[in-house]
Design a protein around this motif. Structure first.
Motif, PDB file in Angstrom:
ATOM      1  N   THR A 181      16.268  53.371 -19.960  1.00  0.00           N
ATOM      2  CA  THR A 181      15.792  51.845 -20.100  1.00  0.00           C
ATOM      3  C   THR A 181      14.904  51.616 -18.750  1.00  0.00           C
ATOM      4  O   THR A 181      13.964  50.839 -18.804  1.00  0.00           O
ATOM      5  CB  THR A 181      16.679  50.585 -20.256  1.00  0.00           C
ATOM      6  N   ALA A 211      10.623  53.625 -27.838  1.00  0.00           N
ATOM      7  CA  ALA A 211      11.269  52.598 -27.722  1.00  0.00           C
ATOM      8  C   ALA A 211      12.125  52.287 -28.802  1.00  0.00           C
ATOM      9  O   ALA A 211      13.176  52.113 -29.022  1.00  0.00           O
ATOM     10  CB  ALA A 211      10.709  51.185 -27.019  1.00  0.00           C
ATOM     11  N   MET A 240      11.616  53.341 -18.916  1.00  0.00           N
ATOM     12  CA  MET A 240      10.563  52.449 -19.876  1.00  0.00           C
ATOM     13  C   MET A 240      10.184  51.192 -19.397  1.00  0.00           C
ATOM     14  O   MET A 240       9.269  50.914 -19.779  1.00  0.00           O
ATOM     15  CB  MET A 240      11.752  52.232 -21.321  1.00  0.00           C
TER      16      MET A 240
END
Length: 193
Positions: free
Chosen positions: A112, A74, A115
């Motif tokens: 994203t 990240a 994630m």
């Protein structure tokens, strides 16, 4: 010579990475939301390179000896995002079609999104950051594809929410560690934190 093992404890780089992400996201999102115009972009770019970019990459590298694949991925990725954004605005902004910029933002939204799925095993505060962030990227991508200003502003406002959530988690991790107790809850699964 003693057989005792020395236990090394690495500091938590997450508050640094989260703060770098939050501040840079807040500044850019104020422009995206329409609070400021493009004349303010210079400050965003400076912060994107120094804090959002570099500090996040450092935080990501610091996650490696902690064996935190999620944190390393990240922070290094979003640090690289901020560097790529700054380089794009500085040198290429007028040379790339809006539709292609939309694909750039969409691809970051896809990253994203997965994630966010990975974050579902983590603290609720982290889950909310990634949820708001993938929505931000998709709104901004749609704005580039359609030219609809309301989508761009909506992306800015969701980006502001993302920044607030990231500031909160950064603060919680700093304050809770300093006080050796939960002052700001983060919603860690299976605990009262």
């Amino acid at each position: 010579m003693s057989n005792e093992q020395v236990q090394v404890r690495f500091s938590n780089p997450a508050p640094l990475g989260l703060a770098g992400f939050a501040l840079t996201t807040w500044l850019l999102s104020m422009i995206n939301a329409g609070w400021f115009n493009g004349d303010s972009m210079g400050m965003v770019l400076a912060v994107a390179m120094a804090y959002g970019g570099t500090a996040q990459i450092i935080a990501g590298i610091m996650e490696l000896p902690r064996n935190n694949t999620f944190g390393a991925t990240a922070f290094v990725s979003y640090g690289a995002f901020w560097w790529s954004f700054a380089l794009f605005v500085l040198f290429l902004h007028d040379k790339v079609p809006a539709a292609f910029v939309g694909w750039y933002l969409f691809a970051w939204g896809v990253f994203t999104f997965y994630m966010w799925i990975g974050s579902l095993a983590a603290a609720r505060a982290l889950q909310l950051i990634f949820l708001a962030l993938w929505i931000t990227f998709f709104l901004l991508a749609a704005a580039e594809w359609t030219g609809i200003g309301a989508l761009h502003a909506a992306g800015g406002y969701v980006g502001l929410l993302t920044a607030i959530l990231a500031f909160y988690l950064s603060a919680a991790e700093i304050i809770n560690e300093a006080h050796k107790r939960v002052v700001l809850p983060t919603g860690v699964p299976g605990t009262t934190r």
